[in-house]
Motif scaffolding. Structure first.
Motif, PDB file in Angstrom:
ATOM      1  N   ASP A   1       4.692  -5.857   8.442  1.00 54.15           N
ATOM      2  CA  ASP A   1       5.617  -5.768   7.322  1.00 54.15           C
ATOM      3  C   ASP A   1       6.738  -6.788   7.512  1.00 54.15           C
TER       4      ASP A   1
ATOM      5  N   MET B   1       4.604   1.699   6.026  1.00 53.54           N
ATOM      6  CA  MET B   1       4.425   0.486   6.813  1.00 53.54           C
ATOM      7  C   MET B   1       5.163   0.594   8.138  1.00 53.54           C
TER       8      MET B   1
ATOM      9  N   VAL C   1       0.852  -1.190   0.000  1.00 50.68           N
ATOM     10  CA  VAL C   1       0.000   0.000   0.000  1.00 50.68           C
ATOM     11  C   VAL C   1       0.884   1.235   0.000  1.00 50.68           C
TER      12      VAL C   1
ATOM     13  N   LYS D   1       6.685   1.266  11.674  1.00 49.60           N
ATOM     14  CA  LYS D   1       6.056   1.356  12.980  1.00 49.60           C
ATOM     15  C   LYS D   1       6.290   2.751  13.534  1.00 49.60           C
ATOM     16  N   PRO D   2       5.244   3.451  13.917  1.00 48.58           N
ATOM     17  CA  PRO D   2       5.497   4.761  14.506  1.00 48.58           C
ATOM     18  C   PRO D   2       6.175   4.602  15.849  1.00 48.58           C
ATOM     19  N   ARG D   3       7.239   5.316  15.981  1.00 46.56           N
ATOM     20  CA  ARG D   3       8.008   5.212  17.223  1.00 46.56           C
ATOM     21  C   ARG D   3       7.339   6.057  18.295  1.00 46.56           C
ATOM     22  N   ARG D   4       7.080   5.439  19.410  1.00 46.87           N
ATOM     23  CA  ARG D   4       6.449   6.172  20.510  1.00 46.87           C
ATOM     24  C   ARG D   4       7.505   6.761  21.407  1.00 46.87           C
TER      25      ARG D   4
ATOM     26  N   ASP E   1      10.101  -5.531   9.141  1.00 43.67           N
ATOM     27  CA  ASP E   1      10.124  -5.176  10.566  1.00 43.67           C
ATOM     28  C   ASP E   1      10.451  -6.425  11.394  1.00 43.67           C
TER      29      ASP E   1
ATOM     30  N   HIS F   1      -0.332  -0.013  13.287  1.00 40.59           N
ATOM     31  CA  HIS F   1       0.554  -0.035  12.131  1.00 40.59           C
ATOM     32  C   HIS F   1       0.335  -1.324  11.365  1.00 40.59           C
ATOM     33  N   ARG F   2       0.973  -1.409  10.224  1.00 40.93           N
ATOM     34  CA  ARG F   2       0.791  -2.584   9.367  1.00 40.93           C
ATOM     35  C   ARG F   2       1.880  -3.603   9.621  1.00 40.93           C
TER      36      ARG F   2
ATOM     37  N   GLU G   1       0.716   3.894   1.841  1.00 40.69           N
ATOM     38  CA  GLU G   1       1.037   4.439   3.164  1.00 40.69           C
ATOM     39  C   GLU G   1       2.280   3.764   3.723  1.00 40.69           C
TER      40      GLU G   1
END
Lengths: 177, 64
Positions: free
Chosen positions: B13, A131, A127, A133-136, B16, B10-11, A129
């Motif tokens: 992948d 992929m 996709v 992982k947003p880091r917190r 990851d 999140h997706r 967008e």
């Protein structure tokens, strides 16, 4: 390995409304025998494969990419090079995310297979967008901040000699309830 | 697929590896759903991602 796109996967790309082209991602390993400085050249070769199609149609739109970096492989990859076995324990891994016509993929896979610098590759449908992982934000401690409760300070004891009388007095005071 | 996965949006992948490792047992096998507590669709996506990562030698097929 050829990844056949899942019928559901194409429906996932919700943000492809602006252009109907499906989004793909090619991950690849470049052989470690390529010098660090020449990796860029190999990446350029791969990008050129995504360029204009032979029948004159516009090439792929590159959405995002990661420059190859060297990593240790989880297992040794072997391949035969003109009858000789080559064994690799590390490789440069990079990827390119792009949007292109579905018909351009088999040709890309053939070209990548033919490239000797590419040890292994994988084309997957994905996709647009991110992929990643947003880091917190990491909070080091959840402890309540405030004043530390101090130990009650006892009255300072008198130093020096204590006379027997005084000692008796204080002992009496302790003994009698 | 955008769903809660290990407590974050999140997706899943194949690149990851750090996250995928959490769903493998010490032998490198994919944990069952009763251990991962993932939804059926996320578990399928996890299995797919782990298999892709194994093919790309980012994860081992077996750990002895």
């Amino acid at each position: 390995m050829v990844e056949t796109p899942h019928p559901e996967a194409s429906a996932e790309g919700s943000t492809q409304a602006d252009n109907k082209q499906p989004v793909y991602e090619v991950g690849f390993h470049i052989v470690p025998t390529v010098a660090e400085a020449e990796v860029g050249g190999v990446v350029e070769k791969i990008r050129a494969l995504l360029g204009d199609l032979p029948d004159g149609r516009a090439g792929a739109e590159i959405i995002k990419e990661e420059y190859p970096h060297k990593l240790t492989l989880a297992y040794a990859i072997e391949r035969s090079n003109s009858g000789k076995r080559e064994k690799y324990n590390e490789a440069y891994f990079g990827w390119i995310k792009f949007a292109t016509d579905k018909s351009a993929i088999p040709a890309l896979q053939r070209s990548l297979t033919a490239m000797r610098e590419v040890l292994r590759f994988l084309v997957v449908e994905t996709v647009r967008e991110d992929m990643a992982k947003p880091r917190r934000a990491i909070f080091t401690s959840d402890r309540l901040e405030g004043e530390t409760i101090q130990k009650p300070v006892a009255a300072p004891e008198k130093s020096g000699e204590v006379s027997d009388e005084e000692l008796d007095k204080s002992l009496e005071a302790l003994v009698t309830p | 697929m955008q769903k809660e996965f290990s407590g974050q949006i999140h997706r899943i992948d194949y690149k990851d590896v750090e996250t995928l490792r959490k769903f493998l047992n010490p032998h490198g096998k994919i944990m069952p759903r009763r251990r991962t507590n993932l939804s059926a669709s996320n578990q399928r996506a996890l299995a797919e991602a782990v298999k892709r990562a194994r093919f790309m030698a980012l994860l081992p097929y077996i750990v002895r």
